[in-house]
Design a protein around this motif. Structure first.
Motif, PDB file in Angstrom:
ATOM      1  N   LEU A  18       0.834  -1.195   0.000  1.00 35.71           N
ATOM      2  CA  LEU A  18       0.000   0.000   0.000  1.00 35.71           C
ATOM      3  C   LEU A  18       0.869   1.246   0.000  1.00 35.71           C
ATOM      4  O   LEU A  18       1.782   1.373   0.820  1.00 35.71           O
ATOM      5  N   VAL A  19       0.584   2.162  -0.918  1.00 36.59           N
ATOM      6  CA  VAL A  19       1.256   3.457  -0.932  1.00 36.59           C
ATOM      7  C   VAL A  19       0.364   4.445  -0.192  1.00 36.59           C
ATOM      8  O   VAL A  19      -0.756   4.731  -0.617  1.00 36.59           O
ATOM      9  N   ARG A  20       0.831   4.955   0.925  1.00 38.78           N
ATOM     10  CA  ARG A  20       0.048   5.848   1.768  1.00 38.78           C
ATOM     11  C   ARG A  20       0.097   7.279   1.243  1.00 38.78           C
ATOM     12  O   ARG A  20       1.026   7.684   0.549  1.00 38.78           O
ATOM     13  N   LEU A 218       1.295  -7.860 -14.452  1.00 40.69           N
ATOM     14  CA  LEU A 218       0.981  -7.310 -13.144  1.00 40.69           C
ATOM     15  C   LEU A 218      -0.322  -6.532 -13.212  1.00 40.69           C
ATOM     16  O   LEU A 218      -0.401  -5.504 -13.874  1.00 40.69           O
ATOM     17  N   PRO A 219      -1.386  -6.987 -12.529  1.00 43.13           N
ATOM     18  CA  PRO A 219      -2.641  -6.244 -12.555  1.00 43.13           C
ATOM     19  C   PRO A 219      -2.484  -4.888 -11.873  1.00 43.13           C
ATOM     20  O   PRO A 219      -1.648  -4.714 -10.989  1.00 43.13           O
ATOM     21  N   LYS A 220      -3.328  -3.956 -12.278  1.00 46.53           N
ATOM     22  CA  LYS A 220      -3.347  -2.641 -11.636  1.00 46.53           C
ATOM     23  C   LYS A 220      -4.551  -2.598 -10.706  1.00 46.53           C
ATOM     24  O   LYS A 220      -5.691  -2.556 -11.158  1.00 46.53           O
ATOM     25  N   ILE A 221      -4.272  -2.606  -9.415  1.00 46.73           N
ATOM     26  CA  ILE A 221      -5.308  -2.655  -8.399  1.00 46.73           C
ATOM     27  C   ILE A 221      -5.275  -1.350  -7.618  1.00 46.73           C
ATOM     28  O   ILE A 221      -4.240  -0.964  -7.074  1.00 46.73           O
ATOM     29  N   ALA A 222      -6.425  -0.678  -7.546  1.00 48.94           N
ATOM     30  CA  ALA A 222      -6.527   0.567  -6.796  1.00 48.94           C
ATOM     31  C   ALA A 222      -7.036   0.256  -5.391  1.00 48.94           C
ATOM     32  O   ALA A 222      -8.193  -0.139  -5.228  1.00 48.94           O
ATOM     33  N   PRO A 223      -6.183   0.427  -4.373  1.00 48.48           N
ATOM     34  CA  PRO A 223      -6.646   0.213  -3.003  1.00 48.48           C
ATOM     35  C   PRO A 223      -7.358   1.471  -2.501  1.00 48.48           C
ATOM     36  O   PRO A 223      -6.751   2.526  -2.364  1.00 48.48           O
ATOM     37  N   ARG A 224      -8.650   1.369  -2.246  1.00 47.36           N
ATOM     38  CA  ARG A 224      -9.421   2.520  -1.810  1.00 47.36           C
ATOM     39  C   ARG A 224      -9.499   2.510  -0.286  1.00 47.36           C
ATOM     40  O   ARG A 224      -9.951   1.544   0.327  1.00 47.36           O
ATOM     41  N   ILE A 412      -5.860   7.879  -5.501  1.00 49.16           N
ATOM     42  CA  ILE A 412      -4.838   7.042  -4.866  1.00 49.16           C
ATOM     43  C   ILE A 412      -3.442   7.595  -5.129  1.00 49.16           C
ATOM     44  O   ILE A 412      -3.213   8.317  -6.104  1.00 49.16           O
ATOM     45  N   ARG A 413      -2.508   7.202  -4.275  1.00 49.67           N
ATOM     46  CA  ARG A 413      -1.107   7.606  -4.439  1.00 49.67           C
ATOM     47  C   ARG A 413      -0.245   6.473  -4.981  1.00 49.67           C
ATOM     48  O   ARG A 413       0.964   6.637  -5.131  1.00 49.67           O
ATOM     49  N   GLY A 414      -0.856   5.329  -5.253  1.00 54.52           N
ATOM     50  CA  GLY A 414      -0.096   4.230  -5.831  1.00 54.52           C
ATOM     51  C   GLY A 414      -0.951   2.985  -5.945  1.00 54.52           C
ATOM     52  O   GLY A 414      -1.870   2.767  -5.153  1.00 54.52           O
ATOM     53  N   TYR A 415      -0.689   2.169  -6.977  1.00 47.23           N
ATOM     54  CA  TYR A 415      -1.359   0.882  -7.115  1.00 47.23           C
ATOM     55  C   TYR A 415      -0.826  -0.099  -6.075  1.00 47.23           C
ATOM     56  O   TYR A 415       0.269   0.061  -5.542  1.00 47.23           O
ATOM     57  N   TYR A 416      -1.602  -1.145  -5.828  1.00 44.02           N
ATOM     58  CA  TYR A 416      -1.269  -2.127  -4.798  1.00 44.02           C
ATOM     59  C   TYR A 416      -0.246  -3.127  -5.334  1.00 44.02           C
ATOM     60  O   TYR A 416      -0.425  -3.712  -6.388  1.00 44.02           O
ATOM     61  N   ARG A 417       0.848  -3.298  -4.579  1.00 49.77           N
ATOM     62  CA  ARG A 417       1.912  -4.239  -4.934  1.00 49.77           C
ATOM     63  C   ARG A 417       2.407  -3.982  -6.362  1.00 49.77           C
ATOM     64  O   ARG A 417       2.485  -4.892  -7.191  1.00 49.77           O
ATOM     65  N   ASN A 422       4.366   1.951 -10.347  1.00 53.79           N
ATOM     66  CA  ASN A 422       4.084   3.241  -9.713  1.00 53.79           C
ATOM     67  C   ASN A 422       5.148   4.283 -10.037  1.00 53.79           C
ATOM     68  O   ASN A 422       4.860   5.480 -10.090  1.00 53.79           O
ATOM     69  N   ALA A 423       6.368   3.825 -10.255  1.00 56.57           N
ATOM     70  CA  ALA A 423       7.454   4.760 -10.555  1.00 56.57           C
ATOM     71  C   ALA A 423       7.186   5.524 -11.850  1.00 56.57           C
ATOM     72  O   ALA A 423       7.667   6.655 -12.031  1.00 56.57           O
ATOM     73  N   HIS A 424       6.395   4.918 -12.754  1.00 57.27           N
ATOM     74  CA  HIS A 424       6.092   5.570 -14.029  1.00 57.27           C
ATOM     75  C   HIS A 424       4.684   6.161 -14.052  1.00 57.27           C
ATOM     76  O   HIS A 424       4.408   7.081 -14.823  1.00 57.27           O
TER      77      HIS A 424
END
Length: 569
Positions: A18-20, A218-224, A412-417, A422-424
């Motif tokens: 998780l990116v906080r 790698l799936p793109k998962i948005a942690p809400r 969000i500030r980053g996708y999960y795992r 996320n760097a791009h």
């Protein structure tokens, strides 16, 4: 085998990917009142107590007051914790349609501290497997009578392969597959609501997972997160002026970010009534409009708007209750907006949003110049917008097209795992690079935005997004195919459909749309992602840097379609 999730600990969430939000941003959003310091289920339970006797949900099978809906949800939550191996912090996949059991199950998971993963009943074994393994989901809630009853077989396969441990079966016999929905309600009937985990949950935790992107690699998962997802829904309701007594009709899949954040949660948080349509069938929608007199249709795909115009009952139906007919998913043609106004008396607003958070919507009383040609303005005064040169950090000049980049209290500030991705996908200061091309306009002194296309290799088939790389990866497994490129081709109803260009192995017989579709279905691909046209070339065109030129392929199929319809040249 699925990974084991950390259970109910913010620090473990961070360790799991998780990116906080930065602490400074968290403090600023709370101080401004955007974030409440409470969990999403706590906010929903508070609304339920306030509006206990009002009607919360209507389906073709009946209606539920807030008291009845949340009593069932609490029982489901207690039964889930008592009768399965699921615990707070675990993630649960969904394969459920637009039925009351879906709403109860979603709310029940939140109350139990269990994180819904908003997957769809249209997903196949492959999609559910990849997503479950990436997130580390332990459970699956499935609807036995959906479609032709294929979902229990998917669940059975996932359990046999040790991808999923706990299964709940609704609207049909469990048959040894897992726990029955009704059995969970019964087992949780005697539990005290005071013991449910949501009361002690941390609002900084993940509330739910939303999907963005394909399931290749790698799936793109948005942690809400609890606070930001609550604010997303509450801000939408406030912008649309939803209140007790407002009736909202929603015909698209409810277990989708749109269904959750523009329909279910905002309706419940504002004391409104949600009419959940079983499908987007126009005859059904007209029946529901006349029976329940909804004020809002909060997300209408352009294809659905066209079908409404073409339906023989539309002009004789009373649509006067609809004050907010909000079109989203892709750009609405000016001609369609004009016909909705002139033929059906419908005033159109437009919306643009994403699973990652950011929403735009045109103001209710804006001029047609804004409502027909832009997606309006961002939902929150704290939303931040930059239009950057693609691949750069430099803003374009006012009025020029660039990449839409966004940041705010519910983005969000980053996708999960997904550290490498996320760097791009995010700038160094936290702006999400959407991949969409946009333009900023100034109308009557106010800024509004139009979406002008996209950088991403995505096909927008109605409201469904088809990620080309995912489909191409599976096509390349076909023994007769040596290379493949999937591109969008124009479609007057859906906006875009998928066309695949193939290079075949020597001597191979070209596959047809049907035979290629059968092959892809056998690999577990969802039906809506299947190519709807096949073109065969001796070689795929290359760009000046040696990559496949999808621009050339898109131009080629557009030219072919033009010549076939007699409109080319």
């Amino acid at each position: 085998m699925a990974k084991t999730t950390a259970r109910g600990n913010v620090e473990d969430d961070v360790g799991n990917g998780l990116v906080r939000y930065p602490k400074e941003a968290e403090a600023r959003y709370r101080e401004a009142g955007y974030w409440s310091g409470r969990t999403l289920p706590a906010e929903l339970m508070s609304a339920a107590a306030t509006h206990a006797d009002r009607t919360a949900l209507i389906t073709p099978e009946g209606s539920w007051t807030y008291h009845d809906l949340f009593t069932a949800s609490q029982r489901f939550a207690a039964g889930l914790l008592e009768s399965t191996g699921l615990r707070p912090g675990d993630a649960v996949m969904f394969q459920m349609g637009n039925v009351a059991e879906t709403v109860v199950s979603y709310l029940g998971c939140l109350l139990a501290g269990i994180r819904p993963v908003c997957t769809l009943p249209q997903h196949g074994v492959r999609e559910i497997r990849v997503l479950a393994e990436h997130i580390g989901a332990r459970g699956l809630i499935t609807q036995a009578d959906f479609g032709h009853g294929r979902l229990p077989d998917i669940a059975r396969t996932l359990r046999a392969d040790a991808v999923i441990q706990d299964i709940v079966v609704a609207r049909g016999p469990a048959d040894g597959l897992g726990a029955g929905y009704e059995d969970l309600l019964a087992s949780g009937a005697s539990a005290s609501p005071a013991t449910l985990p949501y009361r002690t949950g941390d609002p900084r935790q993940i509330a739910a997972f939303q999907l963005s992107g394909g399931t290749t690699g790698l799936p793109k998962i948005a942690p809400r997160l609890h606070e930001e997802y609550t604010y997303n829904s509450r801000a939408w309701a406030e912008t649309l002026d939803w209140r007790p007594g407002t009736v909202i009709l929603y015909p698209l899949p409810i277990m989708h970010n749109a269904g959750i954040s523009v329909a279910l949660q905002p309706a419940l948080l504002s004391g409104a009534t949600l009419v959940l349509a079983p499908s987007a069938d126009i005859g059904t929608l007209l029946d529901l409009i006349e029976a329940h007199r909804p004020e809002a249709l909060p997300l209408v795909p352009p294809a659905l708007a066209i079908r409404l115009l073409e339906h023989p009952r539309s002009t004789s139906s009373d649509l006067s209750s609809l004050k907010d007919f909000i079109v989203g998913g892709q750009k609405l043609a000016e001609e369609v907006a004009g016909r909705l106004r002139d033929v059906l008396g419908i005033t159109v607003r437009q919306k643009f949003g994403m699973a990652e958070g950011m929403f735009f919507v045109t103001p209710a009383h804006a001029a047609e110049e804004v409502r027909h040609h832009t997606v309006g303005e961002p939902l929150s005064p704290a939303d931040e917008i930059r239009i950057l040169r693609p691949g750069e950090n430099t803003e374009v000049a006012p009025g020029e097209i660039g990449e839409l980049c966004v940041r705010g209290p519910y983005t969000i500030r980053g996708y999960y795992r997904a550290e490498q991705h996320n760097a791009h996908a995010f700038t160094s200061d936290g702006f999400y690079r959407t991949g969409d091309l946009a333009r900023r306009h100034t109308v009557a002194g106010s800024a509004c935005y139009s979406i002008e296309g996209r950088i991403k290799d995505v096909i927008n088939r109605g409201v469904e997004k088809i990620h080309a790389e995912e489909v191409e990866e599976l096509i390349l497994r076909h023994p007769d195919v040596s290379n493949a490129a999937l591109v969008a081709m124009p479609d007057k109803v859906l906006g875009e459909k998928a066309c695949v260009y193939l290079v075949l192995e020597p001597g191979a017989t070209p596959p047809t749309v049907r035979t290629l579709g059968e092959f892809l279905l056998s690999k577990g691909l969802a039906k809506y992602k299947l190519p709807e046209r096949v073109e065969v070339l001796p070689a795929l065109p290359l760009s000046n840097v040696g990559k496949i030129s999808k621009k050339a392929l898109r131009e080629d199929i557009e030219d072919k379609l033009g010549r076939e319809s007699g409109t080319s040249g």
